[in-house]
Design an enzyme around this catalytic site. Sequence first.
Site, PDB file in Angstrom:
ATOM      1  N   GLY A  54      -3.604  -0.387  18.135  1.00  0.00           N
ATOM      2  CA  GLY A  54      -3.811  -0.651  16.716  1.00  0.00           C
ATOM      3  C   GLY A  54      -2.929   0.243  15.864  1.00  0.00           C
ATOM      4  O   GLY A  54      -3.261   1.394  15.599  1.00  0.00           O
TER       5      GLY A  54
ATOM      6  N   SER B 176      -5.017  12.353  15.740  1.00  0.00           N
ATOM      7  CA  SER B 176      -3.636  12.517  15.273  1.00  0.00           C
ATOM      8  C   SER B 176      -2.799  13.232  16.327  1.00  0.00           C
ATOM      9  O   SER B 176      -1.900  14.005  16.016  1.00  0.00           O
ATOM     10  CB  SER B 176      -3.614  13.305  13.957  1.00  0.00           C
ATOM     11  OG  SER B 176      -4.279  12.603  12.934  1.00  0.00           O
TER      12      SER B 176
ATOM     13  N   GLN C   1     -12.385   9.189  10.052  1.00  0.00           N
ATOM     14  CA  GLN C   1     -12.319   7.788  10.442  1.00  0.00           C
ATOM     15  C   GLN C   1     -13.276   7.438  11.573  1.00  0.00           C
ATOM     16  O   GLN C   1     -13.692   6.281  11.722  1.00  0.00           O
ATOM     17  CB  GLN C   1     -10.886   7.461  10.857  1.00  0.00           C
ATOM     18  CG  GLN C   1     -10.667   6.083  11.430  1.00  0.00           C
ATOM     19  CD  GLN C   1     -10.845   4.968  10.424  1.00  0.00           C
ATOM     20  OE1 GLN C   1     -10.338   5.052   9.312  1.00  0.00           O
ATOM     21  NE2 GLN C   1     -11.564   3.923  10.793  1.00  0.00           N
TER      22      GLN C   1
ATOM     23  N   LYS D 265       0.865  -1.187   0.000  1.00  0.00           N
ATOM     24  CA  LYS D 265       0.000   0.000   0.000  1.00  0.00           C
ATOM     25  C   LYS D 265       0.891   1.223   0.000  1.00  0.00           C
ATOM     26  O   LYS D 265       1.775   1.363   0.852  1.00  0.00           O
ATOM     27  CB  LYS D 265      -0.927   0.040   1.216  1.00  0.00           C
ATOM     28  CG  LYS D 265      -1.844   1.280   1.177  1.00  0.00           C
ATOM     29  CD  LYS D 265      -2.871   1.292   2.286  1.00  0.00           C
ATOM     30  CE  LYS D 265      -2.319   1.827   3.572  1.00  0.00           C
ATOM     31  NZ  LYS D 265      -3.381   2.111   4.562  1.00  0.00           N
TER      32      LYS D 265
END
Length: 334
Positions: free
Chosen positions: A305, A212, A151, A80
């Site tokens: 994660g 973030s 998200q 990716k």
Amino acid sequence: MLAPVDPPTNKKGISIVSEDVCQQTVGRPEAFTAVENVFAAMARGDAYNFPVVREAIGHADALYGFKSGFDRAGMSLGVKSGGYWPGNAAKGLTNHQSTIILFDPDTGQIKSIVGGNYLTAVRTAASSAVSIAHLARKDAKVLGMIGAGHQSTFQLRAAVEQRDFEKVLAWNPHPKNLVRLATVCAELGLPFEAVEREQLCAEADVIITITSAFEPLLRHEWIKPGTHIACMGTDTKGKQEVDPALLVAATLFTDEIAQSISIGEAQHAVASGALKAGDITSLGDVINGDHCGRSSAEEITLFDGTGVGLQDLAVASVAVQLADERKLSSKISL
């Protein structure tokens, strides 16, 4: 004199799967299964990620990089390519931009080119959902959301399918963005409340952080016993969402230990010497039955994660398979 021989070609053609087709073919159930399977394969040693390349490009404040790997169980090989452009929202684009390329593990030939924006969002949400399914208390009733960016709605929709939540609490540095989560909750018929972080931590049974941030947003002393936390925003050196003391106090799980201690949420606790790689368990070990996961109702569990390339390859492979079956992909030859 022998006649020239044409070089072999990919007679099946290369599948091109657009963003729209990805959304038509890969839903939350497909993403959940793909991510759960690849976590299990990683823990068994059947799949592994290659080192991540992620750099600031010195233009548009963008981060750009590559995530790659090989899943021998699922026969997924690829990369990716993409990153984070913080100014994209003002242009009507998502800040995360990426493309996934799949190769034939037997020949090295390119097989597919797949839009990666939607798949990145749905696989990230699937990752936290898998952690909730395997680690959160069965009687969890209150979901807490830290962060309300693009998200966050994917995270919310995936999470509420794992437990019978009765209420959603949320906090965001910019409160006006909470309307995203409020709108989804209204669609789902779930009560929604915007609260301060301390109240969220005092009430929530499951907390998802998806920001973030480069500083702790949650403190150890705020978290009540029995909480499950999915930290989903830290994927770059320097980022941080929670107090390192919380990681030390919790039973800690991750998608990949190497990434957790280098670019994930655990990087800070490890750097200070408060945590070691051996203190972290792969979520795949829980899925495979090699670790019990949560051991008590009072235990705080935390899933780091970090986002691994194998997740992207897994959901991209599903998108290609379904798109080809439904004749939704385009074909080209090189």
